[in-house]
Write a protein that holds these residues in place. Structure first.
Motif, PDB file in Angstrom:
ATOM      1  N   PRO A 189       0.816  -1.203   0.000  1.00 45.93           N
ATOM      2  CA  PRO A 189       0.000   0.000   0.000  1.00 45.93           C
ATOM      3  C   PRO A 189       0.854   1.260   0.000  1.00 45.93           C
ATOM      4  N   LEU A 190       0.360   2.294  -0.629  1.00 43.17           N
ATOM      5  CA  LEU A 190       1.039   3.583  -0.610  1.00 43.17           C
ATOM      6  C   LEU A 190       0.939   4.167   0.797  1.00 43.17           C
ATOM      7  N   GLU A 191       2.074   4.432   1.405  1.00 41.66           N
ATOM      8  CA  GLU A 191       2.091   4.992   2.753  1.00 41.66           C
ATOM      9  C   GLU A 191       2.176   6.512   2.729  1.00 41.66           C
ATOM     10  N   GLU A 192       3.060   7.035   1.901  1.00 44.62           N
ATOM     11  CA  GLU A 192       3.223   8.483   1.785  1.00 44.62           C
ATOM     12  C   GLU A 192       3.201   8.860   0.311  1.00 44.62           C
ATOM     13  N   LEU A 193       2.566   9.981   0.027  1.00 43.78           N
ATOM     14  CA  LEU A 193       2.490  10.459  -1.346  1.00 43.78           C
ATOM     15  C   LEU A 193       3.451  11.609  -1.557  1.00 43.78           C
ATOM     16  N   THR A 194       4.046  11.654  -2.738  1.00 44.91           N
ATOM     17  CA  THR A 194       4.805  12.841  -3.101  1.00 44.91           C
ATOM     18  C   THR A 194       3.829  13.990  -3.324  1.00 44.91           C
ATOM     19  N   ALA A 195       4.348  15.186  -3.442  1.00 45.30           N
ATOM     20  CA  ALA A 195       3.477  16.338  -3.680  1.00 45.30           C
ATOM     21  C   ALA A 195       2.673  16.166  -4.970  1.00 45.30           C
ATOM     22  N   ARG A 196       3.331  15.643  -5.996  1.00 51.25           N
ATOM     23  CA  ARG A 196       2.640  15.449  -7.275  1.00 51.25           C
ATOM     24  C   ARG A 196       1.578  14.356  -7.163  1.00 51.25           C
ATOM     25  N   GLN A 197       1.902  13.261  -6.484  1.00 46.90           N
ATOM     26  CA  GLN A 197       0.915  12.204  -6.279  1.00 46.90           C
ATOM     27  C   GLN A 197      -0.282  12.727  -5.489  1.00 46.90           C
ATOM     28  N   ALA A 198      -0.004  13.533  -4.450  1.00 53.29           N
ATOM     29  CA  ALA A 198      -1.084  14.070  -3.631  1.00 53.29           C
ATOM     30  C   ALA A 198      -1.979  15.003  -4.445  1.00 53.29           C
ATOM     31  N   GLU A 199      -1.385  15.805  -5.299  1.00 50.27           N
ATOM     32  CA  GLU A 199      -2.154  16.720  -6.148  1.00 50.27           C
ATOM     33  C   GLU A 199      -3.106  15.933  -7.056  1.00 50.27           C
ATOM     34  N   ILE A 200      -2.579  14.894  -7.691  1.00 53.34           N
ATOM     35  CA  ILE A 200      -3.390  14.097  -8.610  1.00 53.34           C
ATOM     36  C   ILE A 200      -4.448  13.310  -7.842  1.00 53.34           C
ATOM     37  N   SER A 201      -4.061  12.757  -6.694  1.00 52.97           N
ATOM     38  CA  SER A 201      -5.011  12.011  -5.881  1.00 52.97           C
ATOM     39  C   SER A 201      -6.186  12.891  -5.449  1.00 52.97           C
ATOM     40  N   GLU A 202      -5.914  14.121  -5.048  1.00 51.59           N
ATOM     41  CA  GLU A 202      -6.981  15.039  -4.654  1.00 51.59           C
ATOM     42  C   GLU A 202      -7.915  15.323  -5.827  1.00 51.59           C
ATOM     43  N   ARG A 203      -7.347  15.498  -7.010  1.00 50.15           N
ATOM     44  CA  ARG A 203      -8.154  15.775  -8.191  1.00 50.15           C
ATOM     45  C   ARG A 203      -9.054  14.588  -8.515  1.00 50.15           C
ATOM     46  N   ILE A 204      -8.492  13.380  -8.426  1.00 50.79           N
ATOM     47  CA  ILE A 204      -9.282  12.178  -8.690  1.00 50.79           C
ATOM     48  C   ILE A 204     -10.396  12.038  -7.654  1.00 50.79           C
ATOM     49  N   ALA A 205     -10.047  12.254  -6.391  1.00 52.73           N
ATOM     50  CA  ALA A 205     -11.034  12.121  -5.320  1.00 52.73           C
ATOM     51  C   ALA A 205     -12.175  13.120  -5.476  1.00 52.73           C
ATOM     52  N   SER A 206     -11.861  14.331  -5.916  1.00 51.71           N
ATOM     53  CA  SER A 206     -12.904  15.339  -6.076  1.00 51.71           C
ATOM     54  C   SER A 206     -13.865  14.984  -7.201  1.00 51.71           C
ATOM     55  N   ARG A 207     -13.368  14.246  -8.199  1.00 49.21           N
ATOM     56  CA  ARG A 207     -14.208  13.884  -9.341  1.00 49.21           C
ATOM     57  C   ARG A 207     -14.925  12.560  -9.121  1.00 49.21           C
ATOM     58  N   ARG A 208     -14.266  11.634  -8.402  1.00 48.78           N
ATOM     59  CA  ARG A 208     -14.783  10.270  -8.302  1.00 48.78           C
ATOM     60  C   ARG A 208     -15.152   9.857  -6.881  1.00 48.78           C
ATOM     61  N   GLY A 209     -15.000  10.757  -5.927  1.00 49.13           N
ATOM     62  CA  GLY A 209     -15.389  10.444  -4.559  1.00 49.13           C
ATOM     63  C   GLY A 209     -14.338   9.713  -3.756  1.00 49.13           C
ATOM     64  N   GLY A 210     -13.158   9.540  -4.312  1.00 46.14           N
ATOM     65  CA  GLY A 210     -12.072   8.859  -3.616  1.00 46.14           C
ATOM     66  C   GLY A 210     -11.041   8.380  -4.615  1.00 46.14           C
ATOM     67  N   THR A 211      -9.860   8.086  -4.117  1.00 49.23           N
ATOM     68  CA  THR A 211      -8.802   7.504  -4.947  1.00 49.23           C
ATOM     69  C   THR A 211      -8.676   6.050  -4.533  1.00 49.23           C
ATOM     70  N   ARG A 212      -9.188   5.167  -5.374  1.00 42.34           N
ATOM     71  CA  ARG A 212      -9.295   3.767  -4.975  1.00 42.34           C
ATOM     72  C   ARG A 212      -8.968   2.853  -6.152  1.00 42.34           C
ATOM     73  N   GLY A 213      -8.980   1.559  -5.860  1.00 41.47           N
ATOM     74  CA  GLY A 213      -8.848   0.559  -6.899  1.00 41.47           C
ATOM     75  C   GLY A 213      -7.629   0.763  -7.778  1.00 41.47           C
ATOM     76  N   PRO A 214      -7.837   0.807  -9.087  1.00 51.12           N
ATOM     77  CA  PRO A 214      -6.695   0.894 -10.006  1.00 51.12           C
ATOM     78  C   PRO A 214      -5.887   2.173  -9.855  1.00 51.12           C
ATOM     79  N   PHE A 215      -6.510   3.250  -9.368  1.00 45.13           N
ATOM     80  CA  PHE A 215      -5.764   4.503  -9.248  1.00 45.13           C
ATOM     81  C   PHE A 215      -4.680   4.425  -8.178  1.00 45.13           C
ATOM     82  N   LEU A 216      -4.831   3.499  -7.242  1.00 46.41           N
ATOM     83  CA  LEU A 216      -3.780   3.305  -6.253  1.00 46.41           C
ATOM     84  C   LEU A 216      -2.546   2.667  -6.884  1.00 46.41           C
ATOM     85  N   ILE A 217      -2.742   2.048  -8.051  1.00 44.34           N
ATOM     86  CA  ILE A 217      -1.613   1.529  -8.824  1.00 44.34           C
ATOM     87  C   ILE A 217      -1.102   2.593  -9.783  1.00 44.34           C
TER      88      ILE A 217
END
Length: 200
Positions: A7-35
């Motif tokens: 599992p991803l324990e810590e995100l880089t700044a870029r990963q966190a930025e993209i994860s937030e964008r995905i979560a705002s559109r899809r309600g969370g960063t899950r499944g394949p996006f964690l890969i």
């Protein structure tokens, strides 16, 4: 949630930025996006393509969902199947046709000729790697030029998704069942279901 990567324990700044964008559109960063997040720039582009195929394609919603399920079944990607089988029925496809597709049978879509054409078209592309003149003509008449281009984009996107899910052994959420009794069972592992937005 996934077997072959920790599992991803810590995100880089870029990963966190993209994860937030995905979560705002899809309600969370899950499944394949964690890969996908392991390659942030690819993740960003894949998410944009996937969002277009799901939400903005010129194809009607039921056919968008059908294209996803056809690719999922072709690659035996259970995560995609479980995430979208009910959505396909809600969008207007007969439940029995979805069950037939899961069994690798030719589905009976009733009076929905467009669904039958899309299934034949997508099956020829994925199975034979080519489309017959007859099937191409039927697809063009049903969906138009843009629709056919969007369909190929969807099949490519969902095939890529299926390959990622299978390669990294992304397992379904707790409570999901195995839709393909003829394929290997799900690995038994406690899932990491989602990343919280980095600001949380």
């Amino acid at each position: 949630m996934h077997v072959r990567l920790s599992p991803l324990e810590e995100l880089t700044a870029r990963q966190a930025e993209i994860s937030e964008r995905i979560a705002s559109r899809r309600g969370g960063t899950r499944g394949p996006f964690l890969i996908w997040l392991r390659s942030p720039e690819l993740c960003e582009r894949v998410e944009a393509l996937g969002a277009f195929c799901r939400f903005e394609s010129s194809l009607p919603l039921r056919l968008r969902e059908l294209s996803l399920l056809i690719a999922a079944r072709h690659f035996d990607a259970a995560y995609s199947w479980n995430a979208h089988a009910d959505k396909a029925v809600e969008a207007g496809l007969p439940a029995e046709s979805i069950e037939q597709l899961a069994r690798n049978e030719v589905p009976d879509f009733g009076d929905d000729e467009d669904a039958a054409i899309l299934h034949r078209f997508a099956t020829e592309v994925l199975r034979d790697h080519f489309v017959s003149d007859e099937t191409f003509a039927a697809g063009l008449a049903a969906f138009g030029e843009q629709g056919l281009v969007d369909l190929i984009g969807s099949l490519g996107n969902y095939s890529m998704l299926a390959m990622l899910l299978n390669t990294f052994q992304v397992d379904p959420k707790p409570g999901w069942t195995d839709p393909y009794p003829d394929v290997r069972g799900f690995a038994k592992i406690e899932p990491q279901t989602s990343l919280k937005p980095a600001s949380a």
